[in-house]
Write an enzyme that holds these catalytic residues in place. Structure first.
Site, PDB file in Angstrom:
ATOM      1  N   LYS A 280     -63.789  10.335  54.101  1.00  0.00           N
ATOM      2  CA  LYS A 280     -64.180  10.989  55.340  1.00  0.00           C
ATOM      3  C   LYS A 280     -64.499  12.461  55.091  1.00  0.00           C
ATOM      4  O   LYS A 280     -64.008  13.057  54.133  1.00  0.00           O
ATOM      5  CB  LYS A 280     -63.037  10.915  56.364  1.00  0.00           C
ATOM      6  CG  LYS A 280     -62.753   9.545  56.922  1.00  0.00           C
ATOM      7  CD  LYS A 280     -61.586   9.604  57.891  1.00  0.00           C
ATOM      8  CE  LYS A 280     -61.290   8.233  58.482  1.00  0.00           C
ATOM      9  NZ  LYS A 280     -62.334   7.788  59.417  1.00  0.00           N
ATOM     10  N   ARG A 354     -60.127  -3.185  60.456  1.00  0.00           N
ATOM     11  CA  ARG A 354     -60.415  -4.608  60.644  1.00  0.00           C
ATOM     12  C   ARG A 354     -59.917  -5.443  59.457  1.00  0.00           C
ATOM     13  O   ARG A 354     -59.620  -6.623  59.620  1.00  0.00           O
ATOM     14  CB  ARG A 354     -61.918  -4.799  60.872  1.00  0.00           C
ATOM     15  CG  ARG A 354     -62.791  -4.411  59.696  1.00  0.00           C
ATOM     16  CD  ARG A 354     -64.224  -4.095  60.101  1.00  0.00           C
ATOM     17  NE  ARG A 354     -64.303  -2.799  60.787  1.00  0.00           N
ATOM     18  CZ  ARG A 354     -65.431  -2.281  61.273  1.00  0.00           C
ATOM     19  NH1 ARG A 354     -66.557  -2.955  61.166  1.00  0.00           N
ATOM     20  NH2 ARG A 354     -65.422  -1.115  61.875  1.00  0.00           N
TER      21      ARG A 354
END
Length: 497
Positions: A280, A354
């Site tokens: 990130k 996920r």
């Protein structure tokens, strides 16, 4: 904040007692009822003078704190408008009252109904809201501060009504609201903790503590070896780059009938998300400690459910892990196999939520659940779509979706239903695995939900994307959402079942 006790009684029984703060709703007409006139007389004209002074107009949620010489050291006026109030007005009034009362330094308070005309159908809701707001606004983060802000002084709050039936209802509703507020605050505290404090092991300890506090609860923690034996290689791929071991936390509460199908809550517990190899940007990366907001909300909800002693069976499953880059981390392009046997091409290691949730959803099958709701700070795309006001709701069952939407409206912890159309599924196609873990730039929140839906085909399932609602950046801190929605949903299920 010290434990805040709530009560309700007849004003005649409470009037002889002095209080540090008498709360009086006053309408825009500024007329006083009998209780108001008694307070005005006891204050030796200070209350009447304040009303004549023009500083207070009686608008909904407006407050004015008065110091007087009577039995009540303080009188807190709260605007009640023209008396024709809806739940939005009550919500505004409740929040304003909580802020003003907690700022007053009073240790106890008694609330007269005054000009507040409450419909019978809204009475329980308002009482619960008052207690939740008082507990919520009393929260102060303190653990890692050498000089934390002082906690509010308030320890007792009493609601006064001359109707015995309303008093009985108020007692129950106030307690339930306080229990919901405490659950919300637990979620806030866990999410606010720095990632070097709130590790997967810390979440496991919190779950064990909850289990020890209730005779109907039990807790099981699966380590990485146990997860590998179950085939949870999708979850384990996320934790491959960190030295901090992952945990699968299973907390069961059996408050319902023996053998009754449980409602399952599945929480994403990424205690820090660097993005892994798909690193990130550095700006605001500190906020990635909040990426376990789903897990925090599940534990907060479980605490509330246990304290309310709801006659319902609930299972909490938390997939707790860190997502860090290193020489052993999963790489973009790697193919992994989930517990369900579905192979996944990891196109972006920052789409890790996920990957841990899919194995937890497969694990949930063994409980033969009545419903499964997963909660996750899953996608920035949901923030773009809905901002911070609503959580994104996806479901494979319309009835379950409606129940969650209704619970969100009642608790004012709202969600908005998003599409889960088959059209989006093809965005997950991969040339090298059964599916990819991302679906491209378009509809990012939707394709994330489509990914999860493939692991939730054997039960009624819903997904709450709380990336926008779980925390605020300014001022920085966790909100505790969606504990209010989930607690209300389980209260409704307990009543219906």
């Amino acid at each position: 904040m010290a434990a805040l006790r709530f009560s309700a009684s007849d004003p005649q029984k409470a009037s002889a007692k002095s209080t540090q703060c008498a709360i009086l709703p006053v309408g825009s007409s500024l007329r006083l009822d009998d209780a108001g006139r008694a307070l005005a007389k006891d204050s030796a004209g200070v209350l009447s003078a304040a009303l004549k002074g023009g500083e207070f107009k009686g608008q909904v949620g407006e407050t004015l704190l008065i110091h007087g010489p009577g039995d009540a050291e303080r009188i807190l006026l709260i605007g009640a408008g023209d008396g024709k109030l809806g739940r939005g007005d009550y919500l505004k009034l409740s929040r304003s009252l909580a802020r003003a009362l907690l700022a007053s330094k009073a240790k106890d308070a008694q609330m007269h109904l005054g000009a507040l005309k409450v419909n019978s159908g809204d009475w329980d809701w308002l009482c619960q809201r008052l207690a939740t707001d008082l507990v919520y606004h009393g929260y102060r983060y303190a653990l890692t501060l050498s000089k934390p802000k002082p906690a509010p002084s308030l320890t007792r709050f009493a609601l006064l009504s001359g109707d015995p039936a309303l008093v009985r209802r108020a007692k129950s509703a106030l307690n339930r609201g306080a229990q919901a507020g405490a659950g919300i605050n637990l979620a806030r505290e866990l999410a606010n903790l720095p990632a070097n404090y709130c590790t997967p092991e810390h979440l496991a300890k919190e779950a064990r503590k909850l289990a020890r506090s209730n005779a109907k609860a039990s807790c099981k923690i699966l380590n990485e070896k146990a997860m590998a034996e179950l085939g949870m290689h999708s979850l384990l791929s996320v934790t491959a780059g960190t030295a901090t071991p992952a945990k699968l936390i299973v907390l069961e509460y059996k408050g319902g009938k023996r053998g009754a199908a449980p409602h399952v809550l599945v929480g994403k517990g990424i205690t820090f998300d660097s993005g892994g190899i798909s690193l990130k940007p550095g700006a605001k990366m500190d906020e990635m400690k909040f990426d376990m907001g789903g897990a925090a909300s599940v534990l907060g909800t479980m605490q509330a459910v246990m304290e309310m002693a709801l006659p319902i069976n609930v299972v909490a499953i938390i997939a707790a892990a860190e997502n860090m880059p290193s020489g052993t981390a999963t790489k973009p392009g790697d193919v992994i196999t989930s517990m369900a046997g579905i192979t996944i091409e990891v196109l972006n290691t920052d789409a890790e939520g996920r990957l841990v949730l899919c194995d937890a959803l497969t694990y949930a099958e063994r409980f033969k659940p009545a419903s499964v709701v997963d909660i996750a700070t899953l996608t920035g795309a949901c923030v773009v779509a809905l901002g911070s006001h609503a959580s994104g709701l996806y479901a494979n069952d319309d009835k379950l979706a409606d129940q969650l939407l209704e619970a969100g409206t009642t608790s004012h912890d709202r969600a908005w239903r998003m599409p889960l159309w088959e059209d989006y599924q093809r965005q997950l196609d991969s040339n090298f695995a059964d599916m990819g873990n991302i679906g491209g730039p378009g509809g990012g929140s939707v394709t994330a939900a489509c990914f999860l839906s493939r692991f939730a085909t054997k039960y009624n399932w819903a997904h709450l994307d709380i990336a926008g609602s779980a925390w605020d950046s300014s001022p920085k801190g966790a909100t505790g959402r969606p504990v209010g929605l989930l607690t209300q949903y389980l209260c409704d299920r307990a009543s219906a079942d």
